[in-house]
Enzyme design. Structure first.
Site: not given
Lengths: 311, 311
Positions: A109, B105-107
């Site tokens: 991020d 979440a940018k998982r």
């Protein structure tokens, strides 16, 4: 002391390059341990308690044969806050036993959000007027590079301040890894290789005493040719190598990720170690699941050392 | 009903395309709310309680002007299990109010690990012998594409089964976004554009009633030319547009991410809304922090609608 020096010290001390992956799955926890501990009324809490007990016994059993543990965040996150509470306890336990703790978070991020992720996993941070420890304090974490190496800045600052390590995902182990990572650039090289050269250039410029820089790399052993190429091109970069065991790679494949003398890398295996009890037909209840894990970890340690010509 | 239909319905109902980002930071919580609630002895727990109360009041205040909330996981993870417990409560609260909940979440992970992340955030899953709800059940999540579109499979299956949405990170808002995302491929186009075309092709083939496919995209408004290009090339893809407000983009920039009639996108803003109280010199203690957030959200809603020619 930085993470790589710490890790190389553990490798020398234990004669092992193995990290065991803690990826608990309820349906593969041995009946002997699980008993009737799973409650339909408190599913997250009781599953978290079972995960804790299973992981605690695995960690205790494999400890003599491994240098560290790698926690896969997803398996704990799926249980919500009880899962994270269990992971907090396991993290402290593993660190108190002198094991390296690697959080396989694959976070990525930007700006203050990246800083908040660093707060979660690395060193200490200011919360209001006090300085607190990262609640899931680890020795190293894995990171995703898609947002640019600039986005790793907050993690690098924290890692440098606290002696922690970073592993940037370069080439993953999955069948679809090539869909993005191997896209060929205008310059002729695939994306993962271009990123590898940027990381190596940074590490070469900032190499510490042991000859390694701050940015480690995750390179899967299921693509052994690529692992060998990256090893050659990245002498100043420390590797974390997943894909051993259940994912199909063996000693001959992971060997290609090491520098001479068995330096420069750690190898992670999860399912083939922690669920080794499933392969013993004489113990269908998995009473000796921890002993089975210890044997699998020891075997893996020796197989890798043999492949490296160290025994 | 799929997520995009649900989202477009909320947009029509509320006349708003705004999603407010809930990214609490202790040092920017108004003194009036925080009081002496922060305890040096229980820093994580007391900070989590303050985050909960701050977010709860913000969500209640902005509700009439927004279609949803976007939770930034990192700010809750940094408080460990008490942070996740607060997020669980906030998630339920927002859903009960009829707001869309997007987990930023940018998982990104593979196989059974990706499935475990889906368990954490989307729909329902089997845990032992029971079916449980995702502990942080959201209407949509953000994903990182570096491991290949194949790696998104478990998320797509779950999203399809439960009517949830997915937003794949294509172009982020940070200064270093171009370091990886804009690397030019052998075919002449930058990486993010190649991924965009693959996602659009999938969506075109599998478009639902509203004309959109399952794979949404995150495209930052801080690169407005790229946003405009992607909008043109991706008519079957629903966008989540960050970068409004504190990160520098305004109505003129985000406008470029919409299809005709103000369709096809949601715009997220965090700091400019939730910390709007800081700009009011007559209220240094932030007594009216929630009213200030509501005003900022309403202003943002109207400014975007005006730019789109809808008022």
């Amino acid at each position: 002391m930085g993470f790589v020096e710490l890790a190389q010290g553990k490798v020398a001390e234990k004669g092992s390059r193995v990290v065991v992956g803690i990826d608990p799955r309820l349906e593969r926890i041995p009946p002997a341990l699980r008993g009737d501990g799973f409650s339909h009324l408190l599913p997250y809490q009781s599953a978290a308690e079972i995960f804790y007990e299973f992981s605690r016994r695995i960690i205790g059993a494999v400890e003599p044969h491994v240098v560290g543990v790698k926690f896969q965040l997803a398996f704990f996150e799926q249980l919500g806050s009880p899962g994270i509470a269990a992971l907090e306890r396991l993290t402290r336990l593993a660190r108190e036993m002198g094991l390296l703790v690697i959080m396989d978070a694959k976070r990525g991020d930007i700006g203050s959000t990246a800083e908040a992720y660093a707060n979660a996993f690395l060193g200490r941070f200011r919360l209001g007027e006090v300085e607190v420890e990262a609640p899931l304090k680890a020795d190293a974490i894995t990171l995703n590079p898609y947002l640019g190496l600039e986005s790793l800045g907050p993690f690098m600052e924290r890692a440098e301040a606290g002696g922690a390590g970073l592993f940037v995902l370069l080439h993953s182990t999955n069948p679809g890894a090539e869909q993005v990572q191997e896209k060929v650039l205008f310059t002729g090289e695939p994306l993962y290789l271009a990123l590898a050269l940027e990381i190596e250039a940074h590490n070469q410029e900032h190499a510490g005493e042991g000859g390694f820089g701050l940015l480690g790399a995750v390179v899967g052993a299921t693509y052994p040719e690529k692992l060998a190429t990256l090893r050659q091109l990245m002498p100043h970069t420390f590797f974390l190598i997943p894909g051993y065991g259940a994912q199909g790679a063996g000693p001959a494949e992971v060997k290609r990720g090491f520098l001479e003398g068995g330096r420069g890398a750690l190898v992670a295996a999860s399912r083939s170690v922690i669920f080794a009890w499933e392969k013993d037909p004489t113990d269908p209840q998995g009473v000796g699941f921890d002993r089975a894990a210890a044997e699998a970890a020891e075997e893996m340690k020796l197989a890798i050392n043999r492949a490296l010509g160290l025994v």
